[in-house]
Design an enzyme around this catalytic site. Structure first.
Site, PDB file in Angstrom:
ATOM      1  CG  HIS A   1     -11.238   3.318   0.488  1.00 16.08           C
ATOM      2  ND1 HIS A   1     -11.811   4.391   1.135  1.00 16.08           N
ATOM      3  CD2 HIS A   1      -9.926   3.640   0.300  1.00 16.08           C
ATOM      4  CE1 HIS A   1     -10.895   5.313   1.339  1.00 16.08           C
ATOM      5  NE2 HIS A   1      -9.744   4.897   0.850  1.00 16.08           N
TER       6      HIS A   1
ATOM      7  CG  ASP B   1      -3.275   0.958  -0.621  1.00 18.40           C
ATOM      8  OD1 ASP B   1      -2.544   1.945  -0.786  1.00 18.40           O
ATOM      9  OD2 ASP B   1      -4.105   0.858   0.297  1.00 18.40           O
TER      10      ASP B   1
END
Length: 378
Positions: free
Chosen positions: A278, A322
């Protein structure tokens, strides 16, 4: 140069000018007798050349201030409260009240959608081709806007009422029975009590992400709430933002068949692993652990753990929200693109919260200055 002259030349506020001093980009001298600071004109011009700066248009913001969401130390906080704690106990409606009104206990009236949802659902149901759930949501929001003559009222109470109408209308437009039957492989499967509640809270906001910036730009132009949500949905529909969950879902499917081969194939191709890492977090995505806790003992959770172990030690490579959402989708029989729709419905709360902040600052506009490198007129 005086403070005002230097700030004007750089196109920044005086506060930013002094921030440049504290960072060592400029030096200043304090005037005698309490006079204001002065700046070396040569240093200012050198910084102008370095930044390619010109005077900014009046009202253009260099920094966006917000009281909504803090991302710090690999944690997420909504108005000072840890989002992962809220996701374990709170409803999406109470979190919406927290973000929109600053108080979880502030009641938000349910909208009267009589005579509205059915025509919107009818339009959405007859879209040509093979529209994804997020395609349906975009059409639903535009249609809801056209049916709402009060959409241009930007007083805070009116915005909250419109936001709830939009939020509920989006879900209703996807089909009868709510979000779960619209996204499940088998619409008759009973909805697990915690899955959607947890995901909608975790994904409600995430600071100034790309879609949120798009929403704030729309709000700064005094676009109505439906247009703000439409702007957010448009920016969301990209592979490095909202649709990343579908890529993670596909990757997890490959990993369930052969985890090592799935990782090795991506590494061989020089690709990043879908569902890993991320841009904000450094060692972990705190939202992932909360979602994975919904599926303890499942094959999907075990494979995510195995994948994480396979790439352990690589800086910034860890399972993100995700991949965790993809695992939850597979366990509970949600369609591959369900993650995108859940993300969109959840983040609508955040977009409206940021719009409310933006509406409250009437002088703020966004306009990025471009450095023209094309042909010059002869």
């Amino acid at each position: 140069m005086t403070t005002a002259e230097a700030a004007a030349r750089l196109g920044v506020k005086a506060e930013t000018l002094y921030a440049y001093v504290s960072r060592g980009l400029l030096t200043s001298e304090r005037g005698t007798g309490g006079r204001a600071s002065t700046f070396d004109a040569a240093e200012v011009e050198a910084l102008v050349a370095t930044r390619g700066a010109t005077r900014r248009p009046t009202g253009v913001a260099e920094t966006i201030t917000t009281r909504l969401t803090l991302l710090a130390d690999d944690e997420v906080y909504y108005r000072g409260l840890r989002a992962t704690d809220l996701a374990r106990t709170e409803t999406p409606e109470r979190v919406a009240a927290l973000l929109w009104l600053g108080d979880r206990d502030a009641g938000i009236d349910e909208p009267d959608l009589g005579g509205v949802v059915e025509p919107v659902r009818e339009i959405v149901a007859h879209l040509p081709g093979r529209p994804r759930p997020t395609d349906r949501l975009r059409v639903a929001v535009a249609t809801l806007a056209a049916l709402d003559p009060w959409r241009f009222d930007l007083e805070p109470a009116a915005v909250v009422a419109t936001a709830m109408r939009c939020w509920r209308g989006m879900v209703g437009a996807l089909g009868e029975g709510g979000l779960w039957p619209a996204l499940a492989d088998d619409p008759t499967t009973p909805e697990p009590p915690e899955v959607l509640r947890t995901a909608l809270v975790l994904l409600a906001d995430h600071g100034l992400a790309a879609s949120t910036m798009a929403a704030r730009v729309a709000a700064s132009a005094r676009a109505h709430p439906y247009a703000v949500v439409s702007a957010g949905l448009g920016a969301l529909d990209g592979p490095v933002h909202g649709t990343a969950s579908t890529a993670a879902h596909r990757f997890l499917g490959e990993a369930l068949r052969d985890p090592e081969a799935a990782v090795a194939e991506r590494l061989r191709a020089g690709e990043r692993l879908p569902g890993f890492g991320h841009s904000i977090y450094r060692e972990r995505d705190p939202r992932a652990a909360v979602l994975l806790a919904l599926i303890p003992g499942s094959e999907e959770a075990a494979v995510v753990e195995r994948l994480a172990a396979a790439v352990a030690g690589r800086p910034g490579v860890f399972p993100n929200v995700d991949l965790a959402m993809a695992a939850v989708q597979r366990v509970y029989g949600l369609r591959a693109e369900a993650g995108e729709a859940i993300f969109a419905v959840a983040r609508t709360v955040g977009w409206i919260a940021h719009a409310l902040e933006q509406y409250a600052d009437p002088g703020l506009r966004f306009r990025v200055e471009g450095a023209y490198v094309g042909l010059r007129p002869s």
